[in-house]
Design an enzyme around this catalytic site. Sequence first.
Site, PDB file in Angstrom:
ATOM      1  CD  GLU A  24      -1.949  -2.048   2.011  1.00 20.12           C
ATOM      2  OE1 GLU A  24      -3.045  -2.730   1.912  1.00 20.12           O
ATOM      3  OE2 GLU A  24      -0.838  -2.395   2.521  1.00 20.12           O
ATOM      4  CB  THR A  25       1.308   4.217  -1.887  1.00 22.26           C
ATOM      5  OG1 THR A  25       2.047   3.291  -2.158  1.00 22.26           O
ATOM      6  CG2 THR A  25       2.014   5.607  -1.744  1.00 22.26           C
TER       7      THR A  25
END
Length: 282
Positions: free
Chosen positions: A48-49
């Site tokens: 994830e970002t």
Amino acid sequence: MSRTYRFVVADVFTSVSFAGNQLAVFTDARGLSDTEMQSLAREIGFSETTFVLPAEGAADIRMRIFTPARELPFAGHPTLGTAFVVGLPLQRIVVRIETPQGVVPVALEREGAKIVFGRMEQPLPTIAPFERTDELLAALGVRRSALPVETYDNGVPHVYVALESDAEVAALAPDFAALVSCVGTIGVNCFCQTGARVKTRMFAPELGVNEDPATGSAAGPLAVHLARHGRIGWGEEIEISQGAEIGRPSTLYARAEGGADGVTRVEVGGSAVVVARGEFVL
């Protein structure tokens, strides 16, 4: 006209660098479009970002979360890692993060100026039986689950399969194409419990994450699952080990409060370390 966006890389659910779950945090995402956020998450390639924006309600910040494949309404390691990154400049004891699943408070513990631990209060999950258990077990290559196979959804749905030994968990070699066909975007969590210790692995190929090093959104519901089925007491904390098989050992802590009338509180905690800083010019 070029625009510069700075980001911080943190390793989450670990107290040492180059372990845990990697996270990129864009600390000021104002001006980025949805398409640009998704492109940046795909370019970075972590599980994830996150993208930090001004809060719209009663919170310190607003956060958007992207996997390499899509946006998520909530996830655990991005929430904890983002709180570590913004906690120092905000100088907060509790960072309140606005998400599509509501405001998630993260309590931060410090040693001097350094943040060393965080504990988030997660959204309460909904619970339902999983209807395609035989297909799921076949895709995983296992014969049975020691507990009912159920789906928990706190913004990210997860299904849980209880195995008999740590060795059985470590030996898993799922058929990812079969998993996608069977569960879609549901995360598949396979675990073995020994007292308050749990070894787990999580697979989510449809989200662009074949195997996740540390899954905070699954840790809280796992504590709920064990408490509901009498494996631990309500309010008892479990220590979860994850990620060793892909070279990213992680440690998560989770506990659930509740009883026969339902779940009243879910907490997940862990450490994080900042390992890099950089910028993208668009």
